[in-house]
Design a protein around this motif. Structure first.
Motif, PDB file in Angstrom:
ATOM      1  N   PRO A  41       0.798  -1.241   0.000  1.00 44.38           N
ATOM      2  CA  PRO A  41       0.000   0.000   0.000  1.00 44.38           C
ATOM      3  C   PRO A  41       0.823   1.280   0.000  1.00 44.38           C
ATOM      4  O   PRO A  41       0.363   2.307  -0.507  1.00 44.38           O
ATOM      5  CB  PRO A  41      -0.827  -0.125   1.286  1.00 44.38           C
ATOM      6  CG  PRO A  41      -0.957  -1.599   1.506  1.00 44.38           C
ATOM      7  CD  PRO A  41       0.334  -2.190   1.034  1.00 44.38           C
ATOM      8  N   PHE A  42       2.026   1.238   0.554  1.00 41.86           N
ATOM      9  CA  PHE A  42       2.869   2.444   0.524  1.00 41.86           C
ATOM     10  C   PHE A  42       3.176   2.844  -0.913  1.00 41.86           C
ATOM     11  O   PHE A  42       3.095   4.027  -1.275  1.00 41.86           O
ATOM     12  CB  PHE A  42       4.162   2.203   1.297  1.00 41.86           C
ATOM     13  CG  PHE A  42       5.167   3.318   1.157  1.00 41.86           C
ATOM     14  CD1 PHE A  42       5.009   4.506   1.852  1.00 41.86           C
ATOM     15  CD2 PHE A  42       6.267   3.185   0.315  1.00 41.86           C
ATOM     16  CE1 PHE A  42       5.932   5.543   1.715  1.00 41.86           C
ATOM     17  CE2 PHE A  42       7.188   4.211   0.178  1.00 41.86           C
ATOM     18  CZ  PHE A  42       7.023   5.391   0.880  1.00 41.86           C
ATOM     19  N   PHE A  43       3.518   1.867  -1.744  1.00 46.32           N
ATOM     20  CA  PHE A  43       3.826   2.175  -3.140  1.00 46.32           C
ATOM     21  C   PHE A  43       2.556   2.537  -3.912  1.00 46.32           C
ATOM     22  O   PHE A  43       2.596   3.353  -4.839  1.00 46.32           O
ATOM     23  CB  PHE A  43       4.547   0.998  -3.788  1.00 46.32           C
ATOM     24  CG  PHE A  43       5.842   0.645  -3.103  1.00 46.32           C
ATOM     25  CD1 PHE A  43       6.841   1.591  -2.954  1.00 46.32           C
ATOM     26  CD2 PHE A  43       6.049  -0.623  -2.584  1.00 46.32           C
ATOM     27  CE1 PHE A  43       8.030   1.283  -2.310  1.00 46.32           C
ATOM     28  CE2 PHE A  43       7.230  -0.946  -1.940  1.00 46.32           C
ATOM     29  CZ  PHE A  43       8.224   0.008  -1.797  1.00 46.32           C
ATOM     30  N   ALA A  44       1.430   1.935  -3.524  1.00 48.02           N
ATOM     31  CA  ALA A  44       0.157   2.326  -4.134  1.00 48.02           C
ATOM     32  C   ALA A  44      -0.162   3.782  -3.806  1.00 48.02           C
ATOM     33  O   ALA A  44      -0.695   4.522  -4.644  1.00 48.02           O
ATOM     34  CB  ALA A  44      -0.960   1.407  -3.644  1.00 48.02           C
ATOM     35  N   ARG A  45       0.172   4.214  -2.598  1.00 47.16           N
ATOM     36  CA  ARG A  45      -0.041   5.615  -2.217  1.00 47.16           C
ATOM     37  C   ARG A  45       0.822   6.537  -3.078  1.00 47.16           C
ATOM     38  O   ARG A  45       0.366   7.592  -3.528  1.00 47.16           O
ATOM     39  CB  ARG A  45       0.275   5.815  -0.737  1.00 47.16           C
ATOM     40  CG  ARG A  45       0.082   7.252  -0.249  1.00 47.16           C
ATOM     41  CD  ARG A  45       0.463   7.397   1.215  1.00 47.16           C
ATOM     42  NE  ARG A  45      -0.421   6.648   2.082  1.00 47.16           N
ATOM     43  CZ  ARG A  45      -1.596   7.101   2.536  1.00 47.16           C
ATOM     44  NH1 ARG A  45      -2.008   8.318   2.199  1.00 47.16           N
ATOM     45  NH2 ARG A  45      -2.343   6.355   3.324  1.00 47.16           N
ATOM     46  N   LEU A  46       2.081   6.155  -3.290  1.00 49.37           N
ATOM     47  CA  LEU A  46       2.954   6.984  -4.119  1.00 49.37           C
ATOM     48  C   LEU A  46       2.389   7.144  -5.527  1.00 49.37           C
ATOM     49  O   LEU A  46       2.559   8.199  -6.154  1.00 49.37           O
ATOM     50  CB  LEU A  46       4.352   6.366  -4.201  1.00 49.37           C
ATOM     51  CG  LEU A  46       5.193   6.317  -2.925  1.00 49.37           C
ATOM     52  CD1 LEU A  46       6.593   5.803  -3.249  1.00 49.37           C
ATOM     53  CD2 LEU A  46       5.262   7.672  -2.248  1.00 49.37           C
ATOM     54  N   ALA A  47       1.714   6.117  -6.016  1.00 53.60           N
ATOM     55  CA  ALA A  47       1.167   6.165  -7.374  1.00 53.60           C
ATOM     56  C   ALA A  47       0.073   7.214  -7.518  1.00 53.60           C
ATOM     57  O   ALA A  47      -0.249   7.626  -8.640  1.00 53.60           O
ATOM     58  CB  ALA A  47       0.630   4.792  -7.771  1.00 53.60           C
ATOM     59  N   THR A  48      -0.504   7.673  -6.395  1.00 53.88           N
ATOM     60  CA  THR A  48      -1.546   8.705  -6.452  1.00 53.88           C
ATOM     61  C   THR A  48      -0.959  10.112  -6.419  1.00 53.88           C
ATOM     62  O   THR A  48      -1.708  11.094  -6.444  1.00 53.88           O
ATOM     63  CB  THR A  48      -2.530   8.544  -5.281  1.00 53.88           C
ATOM     64  OG1 THR A  48      -1.851   8.804  -4.037  1.00 53.88           O
ATOM     65  CG2 THR A  48      -3.116   7.134  -5.255  1.00 53.88           C
ATOM     66  N   PHE A  59      13.496   2.169  -4.644  1.00 58.22           N
ATOM     67  CA  PHE A  59      14.111   3.327  -5.290  1.00 58.22           C
ATOM     68  C   PHE A  59      13.441   3.655  -6.622  1.00 58.22           C
ATOM     69  O   PHE A  59      13.315   4.829  -6.985  1.00 58.22           O
ATOM     70  CB  PHE A  59      15.609   3.087  -5.479  1.00 58.22           C
ATOM     71  CG  PHE A  59      16.375   3.080  -4.188  1.00 58.22           C
ATOM     72  CD1 PHE A  59      16.430   4.208  -3.392  1.00 58.22           C
ATOM     73  CD2 PHE A  59      17.018   1.931  -3.751  1.00 58.22           C
ATOM     74  CE1 PHE A  59      17.115   4.208  -2.185  1.00 58.22           C
ATOM     75  CE2 PHE A  59      17.707   1.918  -2.550  1.00 58.22           C
ATOM     76  CZ  PHE A  59      17.756   3.058  -1.765  1.00 58.22           C
ATOM     77  N   GLU A  60      13.000   2.641  -7.342  1.00 56.91           N
ATOM     78  CA  GLU A  60      12.319   2.908  -8.609  1.00 56.91           C
ATOM     79  C   GLU A  60      11.000   3.636  -8.371  1.00 56.91           C
ATOM     80  O   GLU A  60      10.699   4.631  -9.047  1.00 56.91           O
ATOM     81  CB  GLU A  60      12.076   1.600  -9.359  1.00 56.91           C
ATOM     82  CG  GLU A  60      11.408   1.805 -10.709  1.00 56.91           C
ATOM     83  CD  GLU A  60      11.285   0.515 -11.502  1.00 56.91           C
ATOM     84  OE1 GLU A  60      10.679   0.552 -12.586  1.00 56.91           O
ATOM     85  OE2 GLU A  60      11.793  -0.524 -11.036  1.00 56.91           O
ATOM     86  N   ARG A  61      10.216   3.168  -7.407  1.00 58.96           N
ATOM     87  CA  ARG A  61       8.916   3.797  -7.149  1.00 58.96           C
ATOM     88  C   ARG A  61       9.077   5.213  -6.598  1.00 58.96           C
ATOM     89  O   ARG A  61       8.348   6.129  -6.985  1.00 58.96           O
ATOM     90  CB  ARG A  61       8.108   2.942  -6.169  1.00 58.96           C
ATOM     91  CG  ARG A  61       7.800   1.541  -6.677  1.00 58.96           C
ATOM     92  CD  ARG A  61       6.972   1.560  -7.955  1.00 58.96           C
ATOM     93  NE  ARG A  61       6.683   0.230  -8.439  1.00 58.96           N
ATOM     94  CZ  ARG A  61       5.653  -0.504  -8.045  1.00 58.96           C
ATOM     95  NH1 ARG A  61       4.801  -0.036  -7.146  1.00 58.96           N
ATOM     96  NH2 ARG A  61       5.461  -1.716  -8.546  1.00 58.96           N
ATOM     97  N   VAL A  62      10.020   5.399  -5.689  1.00 53.89           N
ATOM     98  CA  VAL A  62      10.218   6.724  -5.093  1.00 53.89           C
ATOM     99  C   VAL A  62      10.763   7.708  -6.119  1.00 53.89           C
ATOM    100  O   VAL A  62      10.309   8.857  -6.202  1.00 53.89           O
ATOM    101  CB  VAL A  62      11.155   6.633  -3.873  1.00 53.89           C
ATOM    102  CG1 VAL A  62      11.533   8.029  -3.374  1.00 53.89           C
ATOM    103  CG2 VAL A  62      10.494   5.848  -2.751  1.00 53.89           C
ATOM    104  N   ALA A  63      11.729   7.275  -6.931  1.00 50.14           N
ATOM    105  CA  ALA A  63      12.307   8.170  -7.938  1.00 50.14           C
ATOM    106  C   ALA A  63      11.250   8.604  -8.954  1.00 50.14           C
ATOM    107  O   ALA A  63      11.183   9.777  -9.342  1.00 50.14           O
ATOM    108  CB  ALA A  63      13.476   7.481  -8.642  1.00 50.14           C
ATOM    109  N   LEU A  71      19.148   4.777  -8.103  1.00 45.17           N
ATOM    110  CA  LEU A  71      18.645   3.561  -8.742  1.00 45.17           C
ATOM    111  C   LEU A  71      19.598   3.098  -9.838  1.00 45.17           C
ATOM    112  O   LEU A  71      19.875   1.895  -9.968  1.00 45.17           O
ATOM    113  CB  LEU A  71      17.252   3.823  -9.326  1.00 45.17           C
ATOM    114  CG  LEU A  71      16.604   2.648 -10.067  1.00 45.17           C
ATOM    115  CD1 LEU A  71      16.410   1.459  -9.139  1.00 45.17           C
ATOM    116  CD2 LEU A  71      15.268   3.080 -10.671  1.00 45.17           C
ATOM    117  N   ASP A  72      20.116   4.037 -10.615  1.00 40.37           N
ATOM    118  CA  ASP A  72      21.062   3.676 -11.673  1.00 40.37           C
ATOM    119  C   ASP A  72      22.328   3.059 -11.089  1.00 40.37           C
ATOM    120  O   ASP A  72      22.884   2.102 -11.648  1.00 40.37           O
ATOM    121  CB  ASP A  72      21.418   4.915 -12.503  1.00 40.37           C
ATOM    122  CG  ASP A  72      20.228   5.455 -13.278  1.00 40.37           C
ATOM    123  OD1 ASP A  72      19.259   4.693 -13.486  1.00 40.37           O
ATOM    124  OD2 ASP A  72      20.257   6.644 -13.658  1.00 40.37           O
TER     125      ASP A  72
END
Length: 271
Positions: A11-18, A133-137, A157-158
């Motif tokens: 759910p944390f990454f789902a939140r970032l997607a919003t 790192f991919e989701r946050v970046a 990430l790179d």
């Protein structure tokens, strides 16, 4: 891969997607402080305790590649205008989940009976890190974050994806490792435990973010116009009490509580 895919659905990454405002993610990223700092000790202990030359070289290389990322993290906190937690806060309730996960992962480096498990620990954390790192970046790029970041940036990430373990020859060496059944079982159980701890940490982070988001944000105060300021000043003047001086009280001498003894010879009592 199963664990990594499940972790990516957190759910944390789902939140970032919003794409919420960054300020609405508090206490993230400060709540990661204990984990980020402990991660450097996990790298160190795996490196120091590895003895078999083939594993030792890969573990040591991994440690070198991730060295200094704690300083990147602290630099990002400063760039974001956030203070790192003091010791009393770091060992308080808000950081308890990060401490639990960090210390559990640290214990894996200490109790591993085979260097293959130490390498497995680092590769497991690496796989979870790729998701994070991919989701946050991507989130920071979408919301237009312009501050100069390193730990939470695409650059990090790179760097992670350029690690030696992802080079073709190193990857082939890892794929060629043959484990006996006991060590293989131990390594698989370690992966389960690692992702369980990481998921628990992000469960707590998400719960704290959700609790903060449920509280209504304070409406920003609107500056008063000159007319409103003048009206307020006039009302204040009308309500102000004007004090006029009254007659001063005149003090009259009264009996003293204690009469001082008269000197001997002036008609007083000889006492």
């Amino acid at each position: 891969m199963r664990h990594q895919e499940q972790f990516s659905d957190h759910p944390f990454f789902a939140r970032l997607a919003t794409d919420p405002p960054f300020e609405r993610l508090a206490p993230f990223p400060v709540c990661l402080t204990f984990f980020v700092m402990t991660f450097q000790d996990i790298l160190r202990l795996c490196d120091e305790r590895a003895t078999e030359p083939g594993y030792k070289s890969m573990v040591h290389r991994h440690r070198l590649e991730d060295a200094g990322h704690d300083r990147w993290f602290l630099g990002d906190l400063a760039a974001l205008g956030l203070e790192p937690p003091a010791a009393a806060e770091l060992f308080g309730e808000r950081h308890r989940a990060a401490r639990n996960a960090s210390l559990a992962l640290l214990s894996e480096a200490l109790r591993a009976r085979h260097d293959a498990c130490r390498l497995t620990l680092l590769l497991t954390l690496e796989s979870a890190g790729h998701v994070f790192f991919e989701r946050v970046a991507r989130y920071l790029a979408r919301i237009g974050e312009r501050r100069r970041l390193r730990y939470f940036s695409q650059t990090h990430l790179d760097v992670e994806k350029a690690h030696d373990v992802f080079e073709e020859d190193t990857d082939a060496r890892i794929e060629a490792i043959a484990l006996d059944q006991e060590t293989r079982t131990e390594a698989l159980q370690l992966i389960d435990r690692c992702y369980r701890e990481l998921t628990g940490m992000f469960d707590a982070i998400e719960a704290q973010i959700a609790a903060g988001a449920a509280r209504p944000a304070l409406a920003p105060s609107r500056p008063r116009s000159a007319r409103e300021a003048a009206r307020g000043a006039a009302q204040g003047a009308a309500l102000r009490v004007v004090r006029t001086p009254g007659p001063r009280a005149v003090r009259t001498p009264g009996p003293r509580p204690f009469a001082r003894r008269a000197p001997r010879g002036d008609g007083g009592s000889p006492g």
